[in-house]
Design a protein around this motif. Structure first.
Motif, mmCIF file in Angstrom:
data_model
loop_
_atom_site.group_PDB
_atom_site.id
_atom_site.type_symbol
_atom_site.label_atom_id
_atom_site.label_comp_id
_atom_site.label_asym_id
_atom_site.label_seq_id
_atom_site.Cartn_x
_atom_site.Cartn_y
_atom_site.Cartn_z
ATOM 1 N N THR A 63 0.670 -1.673 -0.100
ATOM 2 C CA THR A 63 0.066 0.080 0.045
ATOM 3 C C THR A 63 1.338 1.304 -0.013
ATOM 4 O O THR A 63 2.233 1.261 1.039
ATOM 5 C CB THR A 63 -0.805 -0.211 1.271
ATOM 6 O OG1 THR A 63 0.203 -0.425 2.524
ATOM 7 C CG2 THR A 63 -1.859 -0.926 1.438
ATOM 8 N N MET A 64 1.099 2.460 -1.040
ATOM 9 C CA MET A 64 1.284 3.354 -0.717
ATOM 10 C C MET A 64 0.519 4.470 0.106
ATOM 11 O O MET A 64 0.903 5.812 0.275
ATOM 12 C CB MET A 64 1.944 4.071 -2.311
ATOM 13 C CG MET A 64 2.802 2.695 -2.614
ATOM 14 S SD MET A 64 4.451 2.682 -1.777
ATOM 15 C CE MET A 64 5.568 4.991 -2.430
ATOM 16 N N CYS A 65 -1.206 4.248 -0.694
ATOM 17 C CA CYS A 65 -1.888 5.314 0.018
ATOM 18 C C CYS A 65 -2.643 5.227 1.512
ATOM 19 O O CYS A 65 -2.853 5.919 2.359
ATOM 20 C CB CYS A 65 -3.176 6.140 -1.134
ATOM 21 S SG CYS A 65 -3.911 5.034 -1.326
ATOM 22 N N TYR A 66 -3.299 3.494 0.932
ATOM 23 C CA TYR A 66 -4.015 3.734 2.244
ATOM 24 C C TYR A 66 -3.393 3.803 3.948
ATOM 25 O O TYR A 66 -1.866 3.714 4.083
ATOM 26 C CB TYR A 66 -4.712 2.239 2.091
ATOM 27 C CG TYR A 66 -5.253 1.889 3.371
ATOM 28 C CD1 TYR A 66 -6.451 2.096 3.564
ATOM 29 C CD2 TYR A 66 -4.924 0.463 4.595
ATOM 30 C CE1 TYR A 66 -7.663 1.772 4.491
ATOM 31 C CE2 TYR A 66 -5.606 -0.022 5.478
ATOM 32 C CZ TYR A 66 -6.828 0.853 5.629
ATOM 33 O OH TYR A 66 -7.649 -0.027 6.628
ATOM 34 N N GLY A 87 -6.947 5.729 1.138
ATOM 35 C CA GLY A 87 -6.777 4.726 0.067
ATOM 36 C C GLY A 87 -7.637 4.776 -1.452
ATOM 37 O O GLY A 87 -7.875 6.226 -1.382
ATOM 38 N N GLY A 88 -7.457 4.193 -1.939
ATOM 39 C CA GLY A 88 -8.167 4.098 -3.850
ATOM 40 C C GLY A 88 -7.044 5.730 -4.496
ATOM 41 O O GLY A 88 -7.708 5.698 -5.470
ATOM 42 N N LYS A 89 -5.794 6.003 -3.924
ATOM 43 C CA LYS A 89 -5.564 6.551 -4.717
ATOM 44 C C LYS A 89 -4.669 5.822 -5.478
ATOM 45 O O LYS A 89 -4.324 6.466 -6.661
ATOM 46 C CB LYS A 89 -4.940 7.785 -3.935
ATOM 47 C CG LYS A 89 -5.662 8.105 -2.543
ATOM 48 C CD LYS A 89 -6.979 9.501 -3.887
ATOM 49 C CE LYS A 89 -7.465 10.328 -2.230
ATOM 50 N NZ LYS A 89 -7.730 9.829 -1.537
ATOM 51 N N CYS A 90 -3.551 4.823 -5.086
ATOM 52 C CA CYS A 90 -2.136 4.493 -5.589
ATOM 53 C C CYS A 90 -1.718 3.653 -6.451
ATOM 54 O O CYS A 90 -1.074 3.233 -7.769
ATOM 55 C CB CYS A 90 -1.339 5.068 -4.550
ATOM 56 S SG CYS A 90 -1.307 3.134 -3.961
ATOM 57 N N ARG A 91 -3.124 3.295 -6.991
ATOM 58 C CA ARG A 91 -3.595 1.309 -7.170
ATOM 59 C C ARG A 91 -2.630 0.242 -6.674
ATOM 60 O O ARG A 91 -2.064 -0.648 -7.520
ATOM 61 C CB ARG A 91 -3.700 1.746 -8.634
ATOM 62 C CG ARG A 91 -4.781 2.894 -8.903
ATOM 63 C CD ARG A 91 -6.001 1.948 -8.735
ATOM 64 N NE ARG A 91 -7.044 2.864 -8.430
ATOM 65 C CZ ARG A 91 -8.618 2.240 -7.785
ATOM 66 N NH1 ARG A 91 -8.511 2.117 -8.904
ATOM 67 N NH2 ARG A 91 -8.929 3.048 -7.511
ATOM 68 N N THR A 92 -1.355 0.228 -6.123
ATOM 69 C CA THR A 92 -0.404 -0.305 -5.794
ATOM 70 C C THR A 92 -1.157 -1.584 -4.957
ATOM 71 O O THR A 92 -0.396 -2.854 -5.287
ATOM 72 C CB THR A 92 1.184 0.016 -4.921
ATOM 73 O OG1 THR A 92 -0.516 0.455 -3.951
ATOM 74 C CG2 THR A 92 1.686 0.930 -5.970
ATOM 75 N N CYS A 93 -1.991 -1.408 -4.330
ATOM 76 C CA CYS A 93 -3.227 -2.511 -3.364
ATOM 77 C C CYS A 93 -3.488 -3.823 -4.599
ATOM 78 O O CYS A 93 -4.099 -4.173 -4.287
ATOM 79 C CB CYS A 93 -3.371 -1.740 -2.479
ATOM 80 S SG CYS A 93 -4.612 -1.022 -3.066
ATOM 81 N N ALA A 95 -9.009 -2.268 -6.562
ATOM 82 C CA ALA A 95 -8.148 -1.511 -5.885
ATOM 83 C C ALA A 95 -8.338 -2.847 -4.081
ATOM 84 O O ALA A 95 -9.727 -2.480 -3.482
ATOM 85 C CB ALA A 95 -8.606 -0.527 -5.337
ATOM 86 N N CYS A 144 -7.771 -2.373 -0.860
ATOM 87 C CA CYS A 144 -8.180 -1.229 -0.417
ATOM 88 C C CYS A 144 -9.312 -0.956 0.253
ATOM 89 O O CYS A 144 -10.173 -0.211 1.123
ATOM 90 C CB CYS A 144 -7.008 -0.387 0.039
ATOM 91 S SG CYS A 144 -6.748 1.568 -0.943
HETATM 92 S S1 FES Z 1 -3.744 1.060 -0.921
HETATM 93 FE FE1 FES Z 1 -3.452 2.763 -2.732
HETATM 94 S S2 FES Z 1 -5.027 2.730 -3.643
HETATM 95 FE FE2 FES Z 1 -5.042 0.800 -3.036
#
Ligand code: FES
Ligand code: SF4
Length: 390
Positions: A40-43, A51-57, A77, A79
């Motif tokens: 996770t990079m944003c959650y 959450g919901g911004k970076c799409r790494t998850c 996603a 998260c």
């Molecule tokens: S952690 Fe960034 S979109 Fe899910």
């Protein structure tokens, strides 16, 4: 009697567990463990709405539920997607997920500079870890990259916007932990940037937590910048009586010097929960208590995450027998030269953790030369040196 909640069954990478309805796929995976949980990079579980911004998850849902076992057409996603009963999810076992994650990392690295060798976040940066796992050697990007001038936001924090991945975590800290939010994201798309609206200083007691939540080196601690590398420091858990926060922190020491103070982190890099509450720390504990005597040391910090910090692991270390002791039959070896006494660098009476900025050549100017130079000259030299730093 309270009605019993029916748990949902979910299978992630072949491991089945039961979770309450309303749990996200990511949190279900975290119940299994960090090896299975998507990155996770944003959650950030302690920040509402993250959450919901970076799409790494992103994960692949191979079966939606027992009632409707059709796979979901697109990766989701984790998260932000809640589990359904009987759901089957693939994370590291899905080639589509790995391919998508490689693409997300390539996208995040379009504008992120590769300045890990001089970045204070190196060694504990989530983008650095992701790049090792999913990055490619080259880039397909041909356009000019975004660059920004570094900005001091308040006396303790520096924003290096060029490194920012726009995860919004710092804004949520400002919104949810401090009394007033004085910074935000300005402009749109490629031009978006975190700003404090005309460099308005953030002087709130809890603003330092933005540094802890930033997954990259965009927000750094001005009292620690360029003073040491994280893998040379020994983290210890410590506490003090504080009337503003829980006072439970991690001290990052080198010898007896406290180089920085951070909140305690869990295996996902998030601030730990202590007594059921997120253990955010105040700016007094973080920036102003830099002496070992300010703290009650509890013991070495267990670094749970996969990180270079866990190298030099010193808990339960086994010291190999020293053959010299045997040869000398218990006598102390005689030192022919103590490097500390003769070194002209690293002068022992300079406390690197207490000087106002990173050490420069002028920090180590010879003692007798210092006597001949006016204090004002030294300050001018220091300021000029710091201006030239990256
Ligand atoms: S952690 Fe960034 S979109 Fe899910
Ligand atoms: S400065 Fe850090 S925490 Fe804030 S949005 Fe950028 S990457 Fe996220």
């Amino acid at each position: 009697m309270a009605e019993e909640i029916k748990l949902f069954t979910i299978t992630i990478d072949g491991i089945t567990i039961e979770v309450p309805p309303g749990t996200t796929i990511l949190n279900a995976a975290r119940k299994i463990g960090p090896e299975v949980a998507p990155p996770t990079m944003c959650y950030y579980s302690k920040l509402e709405g993250s959450g919901g911004k970076c799409r790494t998850c992103l994960v692949e849902v191979a079966a939606g539920s027992t009632k409707d076992p059709r796979p979901m057409p697109k990766l989701v996603a984790s998260c932000r997607t809640e589990v359904m009963d009987g759901m089957i999810v693939k994370n590291v076992t899905s080639e589509r997920v790995i391919d998508a994650r490689n693409g997300v990392v390539e996208y995040l690295l379009i504008n992120h500079p590769l300045d890990c060798p001089i970045c204070d976040q190196a060694g504990e940066c989530y983008l650095q870890d992701l790049s090792y796992d999913h990055g490619v050697v080259g880039t397909r990007y041909e356009f000019k990259r975004r660059t920004f001038i570094r900005e001091d936001i308040g006396p303790y924090i520096q924003l290096h916007m060029t490194r920012c991945i726009l995860c919004y975590r710092c804004l949520m800290v400002a919104d949810q932990l401090t009394n007033s939010r004085s910074q935000g994201i300005l402009l749109r798309g490629d031009a978006s940037e975190i700003s404090t609206y005309i460099s308005k200083a953030i002087d709130n007691d809890f603003s330092g937590n933005m540094i802890d939540v930033c997954p990259v080196g965009a927000l750094t601690d001005r009292t620690y910048r360029f003073k040491n590398r994280v893998w040379f420091l020994k983290p210890v858990d410590a506490h003090r009586d504080c009337d503003k926060c829980c006072g439970k922190v991690t001290l990052w020491n080198r010898g007896d010097e406290v180089f920085r103070v951070t909140s305690r982190k869990d295996p996902y890099g998030e601030v730990q929960e202590i007594d059921g509450k997120a253990a955010w720390i105040c700016n007094t504990c973080r920036f102003e208590k830099k002496k070992t005597s300010d703290w009650v040391i509890e013991g070495p910090t267990q670094i749970a995450r996969h990180s270079v910090i866990s190298t030099n692991h010193y808990v339960e270390k086994v010291i190999p027998p020293d053959p010299l002791n045997k040869v000398l039959s218990g006598r102390e070896p005689m030192l022919t030269m103590n490097i500390k006494n003769v070194s002209e660098v690293n002068t022992p009476d300079i406390d690197l953790s207490l000087i106002p900025g990173p050490a420069t050549s002028t920090t180590f100017i010879e003692r007798n030369e210092i006597k001949d130079i006016e204090q004002a000259d030294i300050e001018r030299l220091l300021i000029n040196d710091h201006k030239q730093l990256p």
